[in-house]
Design a protein around this motif. Sequence first.
Motif, PDB file in Angstrom:
ATOM      1  N   SER A 192      40.152  38.171  61.150  1.00 37.69           N
ATOM      2  CA  SER A 192      39.603  39.513  61.407  1.00 37.69           C
ATOM      3  C   SER A 192      40.664  40.608  61.289  1.00 37.69           C
ATOM      4  CB  SER A 192      38.972  39.553  62.796  1.00 37.69           C
ATOM      5  OG  SER A 192      39.963  39.173  63.730  1.00 37.69           O
ATOM      6  N   ASP A 193      41.944  40.220  61.412  1.00 37.10           N
ATOM      7  CA  ASP A 193      42.990  41.257  61.337  1.00 37.10           C
ATOM      8  C   ASP A 193      43.635  41.326  59.946  1.00 37.10           C
ATOM      9  OD1 ASP A 193      44.304  38.843  61.340  1.00 37.10           O
ATOM     10  OD2 ASP A 193      45.928  39.522  62.658  1.00 37.10           O
ATOM     11  N   ILE A 194      42.880  40.920  58.931  1.00 37.99           N
ATOM     12  CA  ILE A 194      43.444  40.854  57.580  1.00 37.99           C
ATOM     13  C   ILE A 194      44.015  42.205  57.129  1.00 37.99           C
ATOM     14  CG2 ILE A 194      41.220  41.292  56.390  1.00 37.99           C
ATOM     15  CD1 ILE A 194      43.831  38.793  55.132  1.00 37.99           C
ATOM     16  N   HIS A 195      43.418  43.296  57.581  1.00 38.05           N
ATOM     17  CA  HIS A 195      43.868  44.622  57.120  1.00 38.05           C
ATOM     18  C   HIS A 195      45.298  44.936  57.542  1.00 38.05           C
ATOM     19  CE1 HIS A 195      40.023  45.461  55.470  1.00 38.05           C
ATOM     20  NE2 HIS A 195      39.461  45.063  56.587  1.00 38.05           N
TER      21      HIS A 195
ATOM     22  N   LEU B  76      52.153  43.548  52.376  1.00 39.17           N
ATOM     23  CA  LEU B  76      52.003  42.954  51.037  1.00 39.17           C
ATOM     24  C   LEU B  76      52.256  44.001  49.956  1.00 39.17           C
ATOM     25  CD1 LEU B  76      48.961  40.551  51.553  1.00 39.17           C
ATOM     26  CD2 LEU B  76      51.297  39.885  50.926  1.00 39.17           C
ATOM     27  N   LEU B  77      51.741  45.207  50.181  1.00 39.25           N
ATOM     28  CA  LEU B  77      51.979  46.272  49.201  1.00 39.25           C
ATOM     29  C   LEU B  77      53.461  46.623  49.114  1.00 39.25           C
ATOM     30  CD1 LEU B  77      48.933  48.681  49.581  1.00 39.25           C
ATOM     31  CD2 LEU B  77      49.570  47.306  47.585  1.00 39.25           C
ATOM     32  N   ALA B  78      54.143  46.547  50.256  1.00 39.26           N
ATOM     33  CA  ALA B  78      55.584  46.828  50.255  1.00 39.26           C
ATOM     34  C   ALA B  78      56.325  45.787  49.419  1.00 39.26           C
ATOM     35  CB  ALA B  78      56.119  46.865  51.685  1.00 39.26           C
TER      36      ALA B  78
ATOM     37  N   LYS C 202      35.471  47.247  47.306  1.00 37.93           N
ATOM     38  CA  LYS C 202      36.498  47.925  48.122  1.00 37.93           C
ATOM     39  C   LYS C 202      37.538  46.955  48.673  1.00 37.93           C
ATOM     40  CE  LYS C 202      34.142  51.821  47.889  1.00 37.93           C
ATOM     41  NZ  LYS C 202      34.420  52.622  46.679  1.00 37.93           N
ATOM     42  N   GLU C 203      37.556  45.730  48.211  1.00 39.31           N
ATOM     43  CA  GLU C 203      38.496  44.769  48.778  1.00 39.31           C
ATOM     44  C   GLU C 203      39.942  45.224  48.580  1.00 39.31           C
ATOM     45  OE1 GLU C 203      36.824  40.373  48.674  1.00 39.31           O
ATOM     46  OE2 GLU C 203      36.560  41.372  46.743  1.00 39.31           O
ATOM     47  N   THR C 204      40.752  44.929  49.582  1.00 44.98           N
ATOM     48  CA  THR C 204      42.154  45.322  49.529  1.00 44.98           C
ATOM     49  C   THR C 204      42.985  44.147  49.030  1.00 44.98           C
ATOM     50  OG1 THR C 204      42.515  44.516  51.758  1.00 44.98           O
ATOM     51  CG2 THR C 204      41.852  46.827  51.521  1.00 44.98           C
TER      52      THR C 204
ATOM     53  N   VAL D 178      44.524  38.439  48.148  1.00 50.85           N
ATOM     54  CA  VAL D 178      45.530  37.376  48.229  1.00 50.85           C
ATOM     55  C   VAL D 178      44.967  36.237  49.076  1.00 50.85           C
ATOM     56  CG1 VAL D 178      47.814  36.756  49.141  1.00 50.85           C
ATOM     57  CG2 VAL D 178      47.510  38.899  47.878  1.00 50.85           C
ATOM     58  N   TRP D 179      44.373  36.592  50.191  1.00 49.94           N
ATOM     59  CA  TRP D 179      43.726  35.593  51.044  1.00 49.94           C
ATOM     60  C   TRP D 179      42.684  34.812  50.234  1.00 49.94           C
ATOM     61  CZ3 TRP D 179      38.779  34.391  52.346  1.00 49.94           C
ATOM     62  CH2 TRP D 179      38.621  33.487  53.401  1.00 49.94           C
TER      63      TRP D 179
END
Length: 335
Positions: free
Chosen positions: A11-14, A20-22, A235-237, A242-243
């Motif tokens: 649930s805390d994937i965000h 990951l972007l860094a 809208k997936e991030t 990656v998950w």
Amino acid sequence: RMLKRQMECRSDIHRLNAPLLAIYESLIPPKEEKTKQQQLLALLEKLVWKEWPQAKLFPYGSCVNDFGVSRSDIDICLALNEDINNKSEILLKLADILQSDNLQNVQALTRARVPIVKLMDPVTGISCDICINNVLAVVNTKLLRDYAQIDARLRQLAFIVKHWAKSRGVNETYRGTLSSYAYVLMCIHFLQQRRPAILPCLQGMEKTYNVTVDNIECAYFDQIEKLHNFGSSNKETVAQLVWGFFNYWAYGHDYANSVISVRTGSIISKQEKDWTRRIGNDRHLICIEDPFETSHDLGRVVDKFSIRVLREEFERAADIMQFDPNPCVKLFEPY
Ligand code: CTP
Ligand code: MG
């Protein structure tokens, strides 16, 4: 093992998105690298034209497909306008020419699957592989670059997957694991399969680009500027992707029956390709169809030992993405 436990995403994937972007950002090559590559290319052209005035040099692979991380080697195709019956002879001659001009570690590998000359340029510090008349690689490089222009998430996902594969030692074809090229195709396929789709299937659309190379027709829609909104309803991030990617290869993929196919934008059956049994060294334990050379399974390097390594690594990565409090460290831990 198939579908052993496809998971519901944490649930805390965000929370994982920014780190990951860094990592992705830190892998992007600085602009100076492009300049240095061009400098080396110009030098090589000058040398090659002395012997073959008609020759063209085409860079391919990660130095031009947008999937190159910082300090990558560059791949170059020497296109000679002549029928070649003895590549070894040409490679040896090429090595000779390059040797005499201060380039270092010049080496002709005439017996490799793709025979090349390797070298290192001490001025730019860049290493490079030169192959001969491998135009198909130049064309599949364009396909990859075109996919990369459609949705930024492809490049993000592919950088992270490549970085993971290099860190974990599963990007070594000579040891039975997969090439970077195979990993990028796995990422493209994955994004074609999301619902809503993040990438289209360019080879299934109107053909605006069409070349025939080695009797293989390479045709697809390449007017990418018309597709820049393609994936926007999804809208997936990057963290979710990656998950999802690792979860798919750990628990969702049917290794016994399925072939992933960027060409068709879907899964096809091993049966249909006649990839159901071992023929020679091709075992087809993980099947990734080349988009143009469709008889080529990029998983053919994988053997019964390395398939276990690979699948364990996919599971490890999936489990880290699901359960680890700090996945961005663990995921890339050197093996
Ligand atoms: N290639 C191919 N068939 C393969 C492997 C590679 O046609 N079985 C071609 C592709 O054009 C690919 C290029 O060779 O883009 C380089 O392959 P590879 O080194 O796997 O990928 P790079 O993108 O160069 O990755 P890296 O940064 O790891 O060098
Ligand atoms: Mg390369």
